[in-house]
Structures are given as structure tokens and as C-alpha cells.
Design a protein around this motif. Structure first.
Motif, PDB file in Angstrom:
ATOM      1  N   VAL A 312      75.170  80.635  48.284  1.00 24.81           N
ATOM      2  CA  VAL A 312      74.930  81.436  47.081  1.00 24.81           C
ATOM      3  C   VAL A 312      73.436  81.656  46.869  1.00 24.81           C
ATOM      4  CG1 VAL A 312      75.124  81.404  44.573  1.00 24.81           C
ATOM      5  CG2 VAL A 312      77.092  80.781  45.977  1.00 24.81           C
ATOM      6  N   GLU A 313      72.648  80.594  46.998  1.00 21.58           N
ATOM      7  CA  GLU A 313      71.212  80.711  46.800  1.00 21.58           C
ATOM      8  C   GLU A 313      70.572  81.613  47.863  1.00 21.58           C
ATOM      9  OE1 GLU A 313      69.232  79.721  44.507  1.00 21.58           O
ATOM     10  OE2 GLU A 313      70.289  78.170  43.368  1.00 21.58           O
ATOM     11  N   THR A 314      71.011  81.498  49.108  1.00 19.65           N
ATOM     12  CA  THR A 314      70.443  82.322  50.173  1.00 19.65           C
ATOM     13  C   THR A 314      70.789  83.787  49.968  1.00 19.65           C
ATOM     14  OG1 THR A 314      70.614  80.452  51.700  1.00 19.65           O
ATOM     15  CG2 THR A 314      70.322  82.636  52.660  1.00 19.65           C
ATOM     16  N   ALA A 315      72.030  84.072  49.590  1.00 22.35           N
ATOM     17  CA  ALA A 315      72.421  85.458  49.335  1.00 22.35           C
ATOM     18  C   ALA A 315      71.642  86.049  48.169  1.00 22.35           C
ATOM     19  CB  ALA A 315      73.921  85.530  49.079  1.00 22.35           C
ATOM     20  N   ALA A 316      71.443  85.251  47.128  1.00 19.03           N
ATOM     21  CA  ALA A 316      70.665  85.740  45.986  1.00 19.03           C
ATOM     22  C   ALA A 316      69.207  85.948  46.363  1.00 19.03           C
ATOM     23  CB  ALA A 316      70.785  84.756  44.825  1.00 19.03           C
ATOM     24  N   GLY A 358      61.059  82.453  53.002  1.00 13.43           N
ATOM     25  CA  GLY A 358      60.100  82.725  51.942  1.00 13.43           C
ATOM     26  C   GLY A 358      60.579  82.414  50.542  1.00 13.43           C
ATOM     27  N   SER A 359      61.776  81.860  50.420  1.00 16.33           N
ATOM     28  CA  SER A 359      62.333  81.584  49.095  1.00 16.33           C
ATOM     29  C   SER A 359      61.709  80.332  48.487  1.00 16.33           C
ATOM     30  CB  SER A 359      63.849  81.412  49.193  1.00 16.33           C
ATOM     31  OG  SER A 359      64.395  80.979  47.961  1.00 16.33           O
ATOM     32  N   THR A 360      61.532  80.369  47.178  1.00 16.59           N
ATOM     33  CA  THR A 360      61.037  79.205  46.440  1.00 16.59           C
ATOM     34  C   THR A 360      62.169  78.382  45.833  1.00 16.59           C
ATOM     35  OG1 THR A 360      60.816  80.546  44.420  1.00 16.59           O
ATOM     36  CG2 THR A 360      58.892  80.391  45.863  1.00 16.59           C
ATOM     37  N   ARG A 361      63.381  78.665  46.218  1.00 16.09           N
ATOM     38  CA  ARG A 361      64.530  77.987  45.641  1.00 16.09           C
ATOM     39  C   ARG A 361      64.780  76.649  46.343  1.00 16.09           C
ATOM     40  NH1 ARG A 361      65.975  79.385  40.968  1.00 16.09           N
ATOM     41  NH2 ARG A 361      68.117  78.797  41.411  1.00 16.09           N
ATOM     42  N   THR A 362      65.405  75.713  45.617  1.00 14.49           N
ATOM     43  CA  THR A 362      65.719  74.378  46.135  1.00 14.49           C
ATOM     44  C   THR A 362      67.216  74.128  45.992  1.00 14.49           C
ATOM     45  OG1 THR A 362      65.178  73.467  43.957  1.00 14.49           O
ATOM     46  CG2 THR A 362      63.439  73.445  45.629  1.00 14.49           C
ATOM     47  N   PRO A 363      68.043  74.708  46.873  1.00 11.03           N
ATOM     48  CA  PRO A 363      69.501  74.545  46.708  1.00 11.03           C
ATOM     49  C   PRO A 363      69.975  73.117  46.893  1.00 11.03           C
ATOM     50  CG  PRO A 363      68.974  75.656  48.784  1.00 11.03           C
ATOM     51  CD  PRO A 363      67.702  75.588  48.006  1.00 11.03           C
ATOM     52  N   TRP A 364      69.185  72.260  47.556  1.00 10.50           N
ATOM     53  CA  TRP A 364      69.643  70.879  47.751  1.00 10.50           C
ATOM     54  C   TRP A 364      69.645  70.071  46.452  1.00 10.50           C
ATOM     55  CZ3 TRP A 364      65.031  72.755  49.836  1.00 10.50           C
ATOM     56  CH2 TRP A 364      63.847  72.245  49.296  1.00 10.50           C
ATOM     57  N   LEU A 365      69.019  70.612  45.407  1.00  9.22           N
ATOM     58  CA  LEU A 365      69.021  69.919  44.115  1.00  9.22           C
ATOM     59  C   LEU A 365      70.268  70.228  43.287  1.00  9.22           C
ATOM     60  CD1 LEU A 365      65.293  70.354  43.007  1.00  9.22           C
ATOM     61  CD2 LEU A 365      66.356  68.410  44.152  1.00  9.22           C
ATOM     62  N   VAL A 366      71.061  71.201  43.717  1.00 13.53           N
ATOM     63  CA  VAL A 366      72.261  71.580  42.964  1.00 13.53           C
ATOM     64  C   VAL A 366      73.227  70.397  42.938  1.00 13.53           C
ATOM     65  CG1 VAL A 366      74.250  73.120  42.902  1.00 13.53           C
ATOM     66  CG2 VAL A 366      71.999  74.020  43.507  1.00 13.53           C
ATOM     67  N   GLY A 367      73.756  70.126  41.771  1.00 13.03           N
ATOM     68  CA  GLY A 367      74.683  69.011  41.603  1.00 13.03           C
ATOM     69  C   GLY A 367      74.024  67.741  41.127  1.00 13.03           C
ATOM     70  N   GLY A 368      72.686  67.683  41.179  1.00 16.62           N
ATOM     71  CA  GLY A 368      71.981  66.521  40.664  1.00 16.62           C
ATOM     72  C   GLY A 368      71.685  66.655  39.180  1.00 16.62           C
ATOM     73  N   ARG A 369      70.945  65.703  38.672  1.00 13.15           N
ATOM     74  CA  ARG A 369      70.591  65.683  37.257  1.00 13.15           C
ATOM     75  C   ARG A 369      69.093  65.901  37.107  1.00 13.15           C
ATOM     76  NH1 ARG A 369      75.139  65.783  33.853  1.00 13.15           N
ATOM     77  NH2 ARG A 369      76.857  64.790  35.016  1.00 13.15           N
ATOM     78  N   LEU A 383      65.376  75.936  39.220  1.00 10.89           N
ATOM     79  CA  LEU A 383      65.356  75.379  40.573  1.00 10.89           C
ATOM     80  C   LEU A 383      64.292  76.017  41.454  1.00 10.89           C
ATOM     81  CD1 LEU A 383      69.133  74.911  41.489  1.00 10.89           C
ATOM     82  CD2 LEU A 383      67.496  73.240  40.638  1.00 10.89           C
ATOM     83  N   THR A 384      63.309  76.635  40.867  1.00  7.65           N
ATOM     84  CA  THR A 384      62.231  77.262  41.630  1.00  7.65           C
ATOM     85  C   THR A 384      61.077  76.279  41.787  1.00  7.65           C
ATOM     86  OG1 THR A 384      62.830  79.471  40.865  1.00  7.65           O
ATOM     87  CG2 THR A 384      60.575  79.160  41.649  1.00  7.65           C
ATOM     88  N   ARG A 385      60.598  76.123  43.011  1.00  4.77           N
ATOM     89  CA  ARG A 385      59.449  75.268  43.322  1.00  4.77           C
ATOM     90  C   ARG A 385      58.500  76.070  44.226  1.00  4.77           C
ATOM     91  NH1 ARG A 385      62.292  73.165  40.201  1.00  4.77           N
ATOM     92  NH2 ARG A 385      62.951  70.975  40.029  1.00  4.77           N
ATOM     93  N   PRO A 386      57.267  76.294  43.802  1.00  5.97           N
ATOM     94  CA  PRO A 386      56.373  77.150  44.605  1.00  5.97           C
ATOM     95  C   PRO A 386      55.989  76.566  45.950  1.00  5.97           C
ATOM     96  CG  PRO A 386      55.190  76.160  42.747  1.00  5.97           C
ATOM     97  CD  PRO A 386      56.635  75.839  42.543  1.00  5.97           C
TER      98      PRO A 386
END
Length: 804
Positions: A312-316, A358-369, A383-386
Motif C-alpha cells: 500500500v505504501e509503495t503504491a501510494a 526516493g520515498s520518505t515513508r517507513t512502512p515497517w513502523l505500521v502496526g507499532g505504537r 510515518l514520514t522520515r526525511p
């Protein structure tokens, strides 16, 4: 070339351009003069940025220079090699590290080839450089202690400069104590009284081999530690880790695994777009995708939740999914998704791969707190990290620098990143997540960087690289009598569409096995395909004729298809008068509302209930609204509110290109005034004669007023004071670098300070530290220490005395 500023002024334009390219913060904003450039290059923030990106060997070189400069004087390159324990084979690596440190202006050589640390570098490296306690000349607190910047006062050196003669009479526990502190950290905790270790520590304190820090800690003085180390600052040089022990995969295996993962990811993203096109998931109020929608998507794609979140994150990130912006927002495919879906597998993969890199997204954090305890959702704006794109490139660069086919484990990649940037090493979890994502995407194959991944990292033709690794597409299927089919290879685009439409994939590998079921055939019919069209397409793709059981299945499902029908209506009207409703159904003025009779007393329309009520009232009727239970509902306008969302702007990081850096250097050369050039110091025994305009102030603003107007002076300071050397300044950037250079050289300067009442005074001080907008200095005439804000300093001049 006696100062850091003089060193920068003497550099060539090409060297200054290289410096600005490697340290882009020095060129933003544009420095006014070379002295301002020197002040910026020695500021704590700029030094911290530069140290963030140096490797472990460069950091060792910097630590060795700072230690040797405070003990034996400015070292030469051969002294540094001996200090870090480098052998003859390590000489090229040490030469490279020294060159990098000089190119970054963290070190500067004098005319004799000796290396000096840049002003402020000692403070930027921290209190325990190379695991040693601060030296007696380091600026810091008076009382040393653990974690403080205090200087450990070295005891009198033992005879011969070595503690070995003293240690000959040491108690048994003294050796292990010194061994534990020799290579750092130099701070130890006092053992319990009465123990053998406590007796050993007491003996070491008594003989000056340890000093007290605070009530609970002891320190190993720098001179003792260096003597125990044999004069070395480090055990061994920190050389770059190698991939000699990493397993090497066959290139064909890497290509096959990479191509399989790439094709699988493209197919999953396409299925994701199809599912969300048919049933778009809602957007949470705080943004992001709900946990239930993510789990439902994962089950539909037959992957786990973490894999689904990454898809989902990659497609977005590739612009294939977006919030539709409606009143009840949902995530839907974009117009770009249609263009993407029409392409072949390699260009579709390349678009996903470039977006991921080139994405600044961190999909591995999904599901955490998060820190508030809230669950992190996929597509959450938070979930954006530069730093993520830089981490992905760094991980792939480590793999690219290894031999072709080398499958480095996560531990080796993390160790390489720790060596490359020891002061900003990423966490192990992030490295593992990047490697997992790269394997899912097909950038890695069998743990090694694929040819497509190398092309992606280098900015080459990733489409051609993946095309070369993918097997040739197959456009035929072997249909069998048990309602299964086998595609002997990678299905082509048309065959893949047919299988997605009418079959269920049972397995994929070297061949694709599918099964036709009543549900899969019904799915094809629901999509608008007739039984004849479906059989015709199957016959065209089959090797031979369509088996009779499959034809019977298609005909049977088609015979039952459409016997029941369902439709939609936005509103209804009911009445006990059939004639009234019949008149409404036949009224041509209501044709645009989609009015139709379902029963003599029930009429439905495509218009909303509010529109229907308004039209009926316009015709002179008196309808009322009712709820699902038949109760009358009075029309009251609802109150609507929306939640304000904060605007987020991503920072733009511009790295100056060589041409832009060259323009900055040309401007600096043009803007450097005549008195900003290198001024030779007077020879020993000579007195510098100041000009009439600067004889009293050194500010370049004309003669000073009489001494009576200067405010209070230090006791015993004559009206004019000792003769002052040229090179004074009142420019903020220039005086900062003068103060830092004086602190590093432990030299005295004349400082003109403005008090709270606006009156100025001049004092001869020895700067100790310039940090946080404050000067900490020692006044030798008053035998006191003072701290003054830099903005209250009106001018600084180097101080020399006649005959010095």
C-alpha cells in the motif's frame, strides 16, 4: 599560515569549491567574507554536521590529532600512523583518511606539514576523545566527573615517563583496574570499602595513577593512559569491513529470484488497485488506513499484514493511490494507475522501484505504537522520515560495493554502515526492514544485489536490466479435463488478464497452475464477459481445444447468471393513492429524477430524498420525510464541522553543485577587503605599529574617544595597554573565529565588551571556550574567570607585548 583563517585564505579556488560541495551548510546562507566562512566552518553546528558523515578511520585520525596536539604538539602524518597503530599495509588507508579530514577543513596543515585541529573540533569530539580523560588544558568544568567535560589533572609523571616502575610494587588488584580503564572509558566506579579492589584503587590514588572524579568515581589521567598504551591513541586502525566471508550466489540464481520477486510485486500491486477500485477503503479521521481494511486487503492478496502495508505504501508513493477528497474520503486508484496498468512488467516495476528508493515513508513502523501509545496505521501522514531515502541508498551502496553476487547478512550491512558513519549509524531494525523491502521488490535476489538493483542505484536503465532477467512471456495454456490449466512459463499480458478474470492461481514457479471454478467463471461473467466470449478466448489461448468439462462449467454458470437482478434507488415515495403516484411516474418534468413505479403505491427515484421533497413541493404537493420505521422526520438543517489539519511542508535540502559552489567562491574572492588578506605577524622582538585609525580600537571605524569615556578598566591596565598586533575586528563572524583560534592556541586577546549600561571596557583575557553564543575566558590580571555573551563583544584584537 599561522591560523585556520589564514589556511582557508591561502587555499585555491578549486579546494574551496570542493570544501563547499562536501560541506554544503557553509554556503547557505552566502558567507560575506572568507573570515565569515572560517567562523561558520568552526561553529559547533557545522562541525557536528561534518563529523556526522565521516567514517571511523577519519574519526580516529581526528581524535589522534587532538590528543597529540595537546600532549606532544602538532603531529605529522607519520606520528598519526604510529598513534593509531597502523602498519605499512595500512599506510594508503591512513593517507586517504588524513586527506579527507584536510579536505573537509577539520584539520589544517601548517607550512611545516604538521596537522592542527580546526578551532572548536576538540569540543565537538566530546570530553572522552579516543577513550581518554580530558587533558589539563582542555576547557571544561573545574571538577571532573563521569559524563562531564571536566579536565582530569594529570599527576606528576613517574620516573622515566612510564608507570611500570611504580606498578612493580602494586597490590594484586591494581593491574586489572588499570587494564579496564586503559582503552576507555576512563571513568570507573569506586568499589565497596574493604574489598581487594577498593584497596587497589586506594593504592593507585595514593601513587597518582588514578584521580578522584566525584564521590563515587575515579578517572585514569590522560598521561597515564597514554603511557600504558605505549603512546598510542587507538588499539588498531579502524579499517573498512570486507565481504570476504559473505556467501556468493550464482548470477543466474540472483537474476531468477530477482525477476520472480519483481513480477510478483507488480502483480500484487495490480490486484491491490483492482480491489480498491471496486471497494475503496475509508480514510481514518486522523489520516491513514484502518487496521481492519489493512487486514482485509492482506487476506485478499494472500500476504501478511506487514507485506500488505508495504504494498500500500509503495503504491501510494508511486502515485497510484490517493485520497479522493470526497465528503466521506476513501483511498482510490489515481488516473496515473490506468497508465501504469497498461504497461509491461519491466516499466511498471521500474516506476515502483524508483518511488520506493526516493520515498520518505517507513512502512515497517505500521502496526507499532507511537510515543502516545496510538497504533500506527498504513498511509498515516506521521510515518514520514526525511532520512529514509538516504538510508535506502546507503544500504544498497554497501551491497553494490561488495563482490557481484555477494549475499551480505543484515549484521554485515549494519557493521559497514557503522564504519561509514559511526556518529549517525542507523538502528539494526531499520537496516533489516530495508533489506526485507528490497527483497520483496526484487532489488535483491537470493540476498545479493541484482543487475536491475544496480541499475536502479546508479540511475541507469533499470527497465532494460529487468527485461534481460525476466523469462520470455508465454501466450498459451495447457487446459486439462480436471478443470485445471498449466502455463509453461511467465504468462504474457493478455493471458495474465484472462487468468485474473476467469481462474484461480494455485501455484507459481517455473510454471503457473490455475483452476477454473464456478466462482471464478461467475467473476468473469459479472465483469461483462458472455459465455461465448469466454470460451472463445480460452480456445484461442489453449494448446488444443477446450476440454468438455470446462465448457459445461461455463455454460452451466452462464445459464444461472442473471436470473435474479438487483438495482439501486436513492429515494422512494409511497402513497395510499395509486392514481397520484401514476401521475408522477408519467410526468415528463420528473424524467431527470429517474422516477419509476415498483408497485401501485410505491415509486422510486435516483434523486436524493431532499431533492425529491423539493420537487414535489414545487408542484404544490405537501410531502413529508419518514425514516426506516415509517415515522415522520422533521427537516432540520444539520450542523457540519470539519477538523482543521495542520499544513506540513517537507524541507528542501539543496546540495550545492560545483558550479554553484564556484560562484560562491568567486563572490568571496571579490568581496574580501584588503584588510581581510593575510597579515604577517611581526618577528620576535618587533613591535607591531598600529595605524592611527585603529591604534586604539581595532574596529576600523576611526579613532577612539579619550580613555575617560571608555568605562572601567581592569586594575593595573594602562590606558592604552600593551601594543596590539594587527588583525583585530569588530565583525561578528570575524571575531568568533578569532576567539576560537585564540582558545585553541591558548593565546590572550584584547576584548572590548559593552555592559548593560551601554558603557564599554577593554580587558585582556585568554579564551577557554566559545559555545552557545557565549565566551568563557580567563582574566589573568584579575585571576578570575568570566562568561560573556558574544553579542556584547564589540571587538577582538590579538595581544602581543613589546619585546615578546
Amino acid at each position: 599560515m599561522a591560523t585556520f583563517t589564514g589556511y582557508l585564505r591561502a587555499r585555491s579556488d578549486d579546494e574551496l569549491v570542493a570544501l563547499l560541495v562536501r560541506r554544503p551548510d557553509l554556503a547557505t546562507p552566502h558567507p560575506a567574507t572568507l573570515a565569515s566562512l572560517a567562523a561558520r566552518a568552526t561553529s559547533r553546528s557545522s562541525l557536528d554536521r561534518a563529523l556526522t558523515w565521516v567514517d571511523a578511520l577519519v574519526l580516529q585520525v581526528l581524535e589522534a590529532v587532538t590528543v597529540l596536539a595537546s600532549t606532544t604538539g602538532a603531529p605529522r602524518p607519520e606520528d598519526i600512523r604510529a598513534a593509531v597503530g597502523a602498519g605499512p599495509d595500512d599506510a594508503p588507508a591512513l593517507t586517504r583518511a588524513i586527506g579527507d579530514a584536510v579536505a573537509l577543513a577539520l584539520l589544517w596543515p601548517d607550512e611545516h606539514g604538521a596537522l592542527h585541529p580546526a578551532p572548536g573540533l576538540v569540543d565537538a569530539l566530546g570530553p572522552s576523545v579516543a577513550g581518554l580523560a580530558p587533558g589539563p588544558d582542555d576547557a571544561g568544568d573545574e571538577t571532573p566527573g563521569p559524563g562531564s567535560g571536566g579536565a582530569a589533572t594529570d599527576p606528576a609523571a613517574p620516573a622515566g615517563g612510564s608507570p611500570s616502575p611504580v606498578l612493580a610494587d602494586a597490590p594484586p588488584g591494581a593491574g586489572p583496574v588499570l587494564d579496564a580503564l586503559t582503552w576507555g572509558p576512563p571513568v570507573g566506579v569506586m568499589p565497596p570499602p574493604g574489598s581487594t579492589a577498593a584497596d587497589a584503587v586506594a593504592w593507585l590514588l595514593e601513587h597518582g595513577l588514578l584521580v578522584r572524579g566525584d564521590g563515587r568515581h575515579v578517572l585514569l589521567p590522560r598521561s597515564v593512559a597514554l603511557a600504558l598504551r605505549g603512546g598510542r591513541t587507538h588499539r588498531a586502525p579502524a579499517l573498512a569491513p570486507t565481504a570476504a566471508d559473505a556467501p556468493v550466489r550464482d548470477t543466474q540464481v540472483v537474476a531468477a529470484e530477482s525477476a520472480r520477486a519483481a513480477e510478483h510485486t507488480v502483480r500484487l500491486v495490480r490486484q491491490l488497485l483492482t480491489r480498491w477500485e471496486q471497494s475503496p477503503p475509508a480514510v481514518l479521521r486522523a489520516g491513514g488506513l484502518g487496521a481492519r481494511d489493512l487486514r482485509r486487503t492482506a487476506q485478499g492478496l494472500d500476504v501478511d499484514d506487514a507485506h500488505a502495508a508495504w504494498l500500500v505504501e509503495t503504491a501510494a508513493s508511486a502515485g497510484l493511490l490517493a485520497d479522493d477528497g470526497e465528503e466521506s474520503p476513501a483511498f482510490v486508484p489515481t488516473l496515473e494507475a490506468d497508465v501504469w496498468s497498461a504497461q509491461d512488467v519491466p516499466p511498471r516495476w521500474a516506476e515502483l522501484a524508483r518511488a520506493w528508493l526516493g520515498s520518505t515513508r517507513t512502512p515497517w513502523l505500521v502496526g507499532g505504537r507511537d510515543e502516545r501509545g496510538a497504533l500506527r496505521a498504513a498511509l498515516d501522514p506521521e510515518l514520514t522520515r526525511p532520512w529514509v531515502p538516504r538510508l535506502r541508498r546507503a544500504v544498497l551502496d554497501v551491497l553494490a560495493s561488495a563482490p557481484v553476487g555477494a549475499a551480505l547478512p543484515a549484521e554485515d550491512v549494519h557493521a559497514a554502515l557503522q564504519w561509514r558513519t559511526p556518529r549517525s549509524a542507523p538502528p539494526m531494525s531499520a537496516v533489516e526492514a530495508v533489506l526485507t523491502d528490497a527483497t520483496r521488490l526484487g532489488v535483491l535476489g537470493a540476498g545479493a544485489l541484482s543487475s536491475a538493483g544496480r541499475a536502479l542505484l546508479a540511475g541507469g536503465d533499470a527497465v532494460a536490466a529487468l527485461t534481460a532477467d525476466l523469462p520470455a512471456p508465454v501466450e498459451e495454456i495447457l487446459l486439462q479435463g480436471d478443470l485445471t490449466g498449466v502455463v509453461p512459463g511467465r504468462p504474457g499480458a493478455d493471458l495474465e488478464d484472462l487468468l485474473d478474470l476467469a481462474a484461480v492461481v494455485e501455484s507459481r514457479g517455473g510454471a503457473v497452475t490455475v483452476r477454473f471454478t464456478a466462482e471464478s467463471v461467475l467473476r468473469a461473467l459479472d465483469a461483462g464477459t458472455t459465455a461465448d466470449d469466454l470460451l472463445a478466448r480460452l480456445g484461442a489461448a489453449a494448446r488444443g481445444r477446450v476440454p468438455q468439462p470446462l465448457e459445461y462449467l461455463v455454460r452451466d454458470v452462464a445459464r444461472r447468471h442473471g436470473r435474479l437482478r438487483a438495482g439501486a434507488a436513492s429515494s422512494y415515495v409511497r402513497s395510499d393513492d395509486p392514481a397520484l403516484l401514476a401521475g408522477l411516474a408519467d410526468d415528463p418534468r420528473l424524467a431527470s429524477l429517474g422516477v419509476r413505479l415498483l408497485a401501485p403505491t410505491v415509486l422510486v427515484a435516483d434523486a436524493s430524498p431532499s431533492e425529491m421533497l423539493a420537487v414535489l413541493r414545487a408542484r404544490g404537493l405537501a410531502p413529508v420525510a419518514e425514516d426506516a420505521r415509517g415515522s415522520v422526520v422533521h427537516a432540520v438543517a444539520p450542523e457540519r464541522r470539519v477538523r482543521a489539519r495542520s499544513r506540513r511542508t517537507a524541507p528542501v535540502h539543496e546540495r550545492p553543485q560545483p558550479d554553484r559552489a564556484a560562484a560562491v567562491v568567486r563572490s568571496l574572492r571579490r568581496g574580501t577587503p584588503a584588510d581581510d588578506l593575510v597579515t604577517p605577524r611581526p618577528p620576535t622582538g618587533a613591535t607591531a605599529t598600529p595605524s592611527p585609525a585603529t591604534a586604539s580600537s581595532g574596529t576600523g571605524r576611526g579613532p577612539r574617544r579619550p580613555d575617560a569615556a571608555e568605562g572601567p578598566r581592569a586594575a593595573g591596565t594602562p590606558g592604552r595597554g600593551p601594543t596590539r598586533a594587527p588583525g583585530g575586528t569588530s565583525e561578528p563572524g570575524d571575531l568568533l573565529v578569532l576567539l576560537r583560534e585564540a582558545a585553541q592556541a591558548r593565546a590572550s586577546v584584547w576584548v572590548e565588551m559593552v555592559g548593560p549600561d551601554g558603557r564599554s571596557q577593554r580587558r585582556l583575557v585568554r579564551p577557554l571556550k566559545v559555545e552557545g553564543g557565549r565566551l568563557r575566558a580567563l582574566d589573568p590580571q584579575r585571576e578570575a574567570e568570566l562568561t560573556v555573551a558574544v553579542h556584547r563583544i564589540a571587538g577582538v584584537e590579538p595581544a602581543t607585548t613589546p619585546g615578546s
